[in-house]
Scaffold this motif. Structure first.
Motif, mmCIF file in Angstrom:
data_model
loop_
_atom_site.group_PDB
_atom_site.id
_atom_site.type_symbol
_atom_site.label_atom_id
_atom_site.label_comp_id
_atom_site.label_asym_id
_atom_site.label_seq_id
_atom_site.Cartn_x
_atom_site.Cartn_y
_atom_site.Cartn_z
ATOM 1 N N SER A 122 -13.592 -7.033 27.479
ATOM 2 C CA SER A 122 -13.142 -6.351 26.297
ATOM 3 C C SER A 122 -11.370 -5.979 26.526
ATOM 4 C CB SER A 122 -13.020 -4.671 25.685
ATOM 5 O OG SER A 122 -13.205 -3.995 26.498
ATOM 6 N N GLN A 123 -10.807 -5.537 27.819
ATOM 7 C CA GLN A 123 -9.072 -5.131 27.719
ATOM 8 C C GLN A 123 -8.807 -6.587 28.241
ATOM 9 O OE1 GLN A 123 -8.128 -2.228 27.081
ATOM 10 N NE2 GLN A 123 -9.644 -2.108 25.908
ATOM 11 N N SER A 124 -9.174 -7.402 28.977
ATOM 12 C CA SER A 124 -8.973 -8.859 29.157
ATOM 13 C C SER A 124 -8.423 -9.731 28.386
ATOM 14 C CB SER A 124 -9.838 -9.495 30.512
ATOM 15 O OG SER A 124 -10.331 -8.766 31.284
ATOM 16 N N TRP A 125 -7.067 -10.679 27.879
ATOM 17 C CA TRP A 125 -6.232 -10.949 26.861
ATOM 18 C C TRP A 125 -5.121 -11.777 27.295
ATOM 19 C CZ3 TRP A 125 -1.280 -9.121 26.278
ATOM 20 C CH2 TRP A 125 -1.945 -7.189 26.688
ATOM 21 N N GLU A 126 -5.220 -12.675 26.684
ATOM 22 C CA GLU A 126 -3.127 -13.233 26.345
ATOM 23 C C GLU A 126 -3.395 -13.362 25.066
ATOM 24 O OE1 GLU A 126 -4.121 -17.168 27.617
ATOM 25 O OE2 GLU A 126 -5.137 -17.647 26.332
ATOM 26 N N PHE A 127 -1.509 -13.411 24.984
ATOM 27 C CA PHE A 127 -1.219 -14.116 23.838
ATOM 28 C C PHE A 127 -0.010 -14.442 24.320
ATOM 29 C CE2 PHE A 127 1.193 -9.825 24.891
ATOM 30 C CZ PHE A 127 2.737 -10.650 24.676
ATOM 31 N N GLY A 128 0.710 -15.800 22.843
ATOM 32 C CA GLY A 128 1.503 -16.637 23.582
ATOM 33 C C GLY A 128 2.039 -16.969 22.352
ATOM 34 N N PHE A 129 3.057 -17.379 22.013
ATOM 35 C CA PHE A 129 3.828 -18.683 21.436
ATOM 36 C C PHE A 129 4.836 -19.357 21.043
ATOM 37 C CE2 PHE A 129 7.494 -15.398 22.902
ATOM 38 C CZ PHE A 129 8.197 -16.850 22.024
ATOM 39 N N ASN A 130 4.205 -20.987 20.577
ATOM 40 C CA ASN A 130 5.147 -22.093 20.952
ATOM 41 C C ASN A 130 6.049 -21.917 19.760
ATOM 42 O OD1 ASN A 130 3.816 -24.698 21.237
ATOM 43 N ND2 ASN A 130 4.792 -25.059 19.515
ATOM 44 N N ALA A 132 5.617 -26.213 23.453
ATOM 45 C CA ALA A 132 6.044 -26.114 24.899
ATOM 46 C C ALA A 132 5.632 -24.546 23.730
ATOM 47 C CB ALA A 132 7.199 -26.311 25.280
ATOM 48 N N ASN A 133 5.178 -23.379 24.847
ATOM 49 C CA ASN A 133 4.891 -22.103 25.104
ATOM 50 C C ASN A 133 4.819 -21.068 25.760
ATOM 51 O OD1 ASN A 133 1.683 -21.339 25.859
ATOM 52 N ND2 ASN A 133 1.868 -23.294 24.705
ATOM 53 N N TRP A 134 5.053 -20.124 25.409
ATOM 54 C CA TRP A 134 5.832 -18.720 26.395
ATOM 55 C C TRP A 134 4.697 -17.560 25.826
ATOM 56 C CZ3 TRP A 134 7.050 -13.422 26.274
ATOM 57 C CH2 TRP A 134 7.308 -12.812 27.123
ATOM 58 N N GLY A 135 3.901 -17.057 26.809
ATOM 59 C CA GLY A 135 3.215 -15.919 27.301
ATOM 60 C C GLY A 135 2.858 -15.456 27.969
ATOM 61 N N TYR A 136 1.241 -14.476 28.182
ATOM 62 C CA TYR A 136 1.196 -13.652 28.849
ATOM 63 C C TYR A 136 -0.355 -12.721 29.026
ATOM 64 C CZ TYR A 136 0.581 -8.837 30.179
ATOM 65 O OH TYR A 136 0.166 -6.934 30.684
ATOM 66 N N ARG A 137 -0.504 -13.239 30.191
ATOM 67 C CA ARG A 137 -2.436 -12.805 30.009
ATOM 68 C C ARG A 137 -2.638 -11.561 31.313
ATOM 69 N NH1 ARG A 137 -5.690 -17.731 33.060
ATOM 70 N NH2 ARG A 137 -6.790 -18.003 30.633
ATOM 71 N N SER A 138 -3.434 -11.373 30.774
ATOM 72 C CA SER A 138 -3.958 -9.733 32.015
ATOM 73 C C SER A 138 -5.505 -9.628 32.178
ATOM 74 C CB SER A 138 -3.434 -8.730 30.765
ATOM 75 O OG SER A 138 -4.102 -7.753 31.589
ATOM 76 N N PHE A 139 -6.036 -9.181 33.716
ATOM 77 C CA PHE A 139 -7.199 -9.448 33.957
ATOM 78 C C PHE A 139 -7.374 -7.999 34.212
ATOM 79 C CE2 PHE A 139 -6.063 -13.675 34.602
ATOM 80 C CZ PHE A 139 -6.999 -13.736 34.249
ATOM 81 N N SER A 140 -8.489 -7.533 33.265
ATOM 82 C CA SER A 140 -8.271 -5.991 33.478
ATOM 83 C C SER A 140 -9.358 -5.299 34.453
ATOM 84 C CB SER A 140 -9.026 -5.256 32.300
ATOM 85 O OG SER A 140 -9.410 -3.974 32.298
#
Length: 302
Positions: free
Chosen positions: A132-140, A160-168
């Motif tokens: 529930s706390q492991s997620w990613e977001f990005g935008f093109n 082409a897109n950039w974003g952030y990914r996090s594993f809890s």
């Protein structure tokens, strides 16, 4: 002279008037064609050509030229011609019925997981995550395409897109660098770990083959799939040690800097869902757990 004869003469004179308009001249050109007392006047202006046909007629015992036909020939404008601005997001675009519209992920957010085996969707035993706390977001920020027909169902998309990914990381554990490898380390009586995370930023370049179908209300249903090249950067491992503030406990973490994902998307209109799966492990060989990250979520397409 019969009216249809004048119209035929008008059409034959049209190319000559158009060629004459290509020569350097004043903004408006005028050509007059006289035949058996009647006349055809061709006016070439900016963006159009006006053709008027006059016929000699008797009115109250006098011969007068009376206009019997007028037509306008518009120059063709290539509405499908694209510029660099068409590739950028947030730029207003004129939408035409039955025209191809690419669907690269404009803005997306989803959950991230780690699996032990490629194309397995179970939770990896080597890395128990708080899903529930492991997620990613990005935008093109860049989207271009190549369509195969004038009114196509198929096209090839590039983005082409950039974003952030996090594993809890769940439990009393943290990902630490130990003996030249990234190891999930259990806390003990002296050192306790909580709310540990592994995160990284990314650049992604998707290349997808898309099929789409226009519906009666001018909205599209679509499906696309293809490879996605990923560049990872800013990799860090965090943890709260003994209940204190968040600390950085490792950088780099032997994560592969380059990855290749399989991407599939489907949706209706500007909304859709996606599934992204890495084709090989997150960590370098013999430098960490053998896990393959994947993610799924929702997307808004612009």
């Amino acid at each position: 002279m019969k009216t249809r004869t004048f119209i035929l003469t008008c059409l034959l004179a049209m190319p000559a008037g158009h060629l004459a308009a290509q020569q350097p001249a004043e903004p408006e050109q005028r050509a007059t064609v006289t035949t058996r007392g009647d006349s055809i006047i061709i006016l070439k202006g900016k963006g159009d050509m006006r053709i008027k046909v006059y016929e000699d007629q008797l009115e109250e015992g006098e011969e007068k030229e009376v206009e019997i036909y007028e037509g306008v020939y518009l120059e063709k404008v290539d509405a499908d011609k694209r510029t660099f601005l068409d590739a950028l997001p947030f730029i207003p675009k004129k939408k035409r019925y039955n025209s191809y519209e690419p669907h690269n992920s404009g803005l997306y957010i989803g959950f991230s997981r780690m699996s032990n085996d490629f194309l397995s969707f179970g939770t990896g035993k080597q890395a128990n995550l708080d899903l529930s706390q492991s997620w990613e977001f990005g935008f093109n920020f860049l989207s271009v395409y190549h369509n195969f027909k004038k009114n196509p169902h198929w096209g090839l998309n590039f983005g082409a897109n950039w974003g952030y990914r996090s594993f809890s990381i769940d439990g009393n554990r943290a990902l630490l660098k130990t003996n030249g490898a990234s190891v999930l380390t259990e806390g003990d009586e002296e050192t306790g770990y909580s709310k540990s995370r592994l995160r990284h930023f990314f650049f992604r370049i998707p290349v997808t083959l898309e099929w789409q179908q226009q519906l009666g209300n001018h909205r599209l249903i679509f499906f696309n799939a293809g490879p996605e090249f990923e560049i990872r950067h800013g990799v860090k491992s965090f943890s709260h040690i003994n209940g204190g503030k968040k600390q950085t406990v490792g950088k780099g973490m032997y994560v592969r800097p380059v990855g290749v994902n399989l991407l599939a998307q489907a949706g209706y209109g500007n909304l859709g869902i996606y599934l992204r799966y890495s084709t090989y492990g997150l960590f370098q060989k013999d430098k960490g757990m053998e896990v393959s990250p994947y993610s799924f979520g929702i997307a808004w397409y612009w």
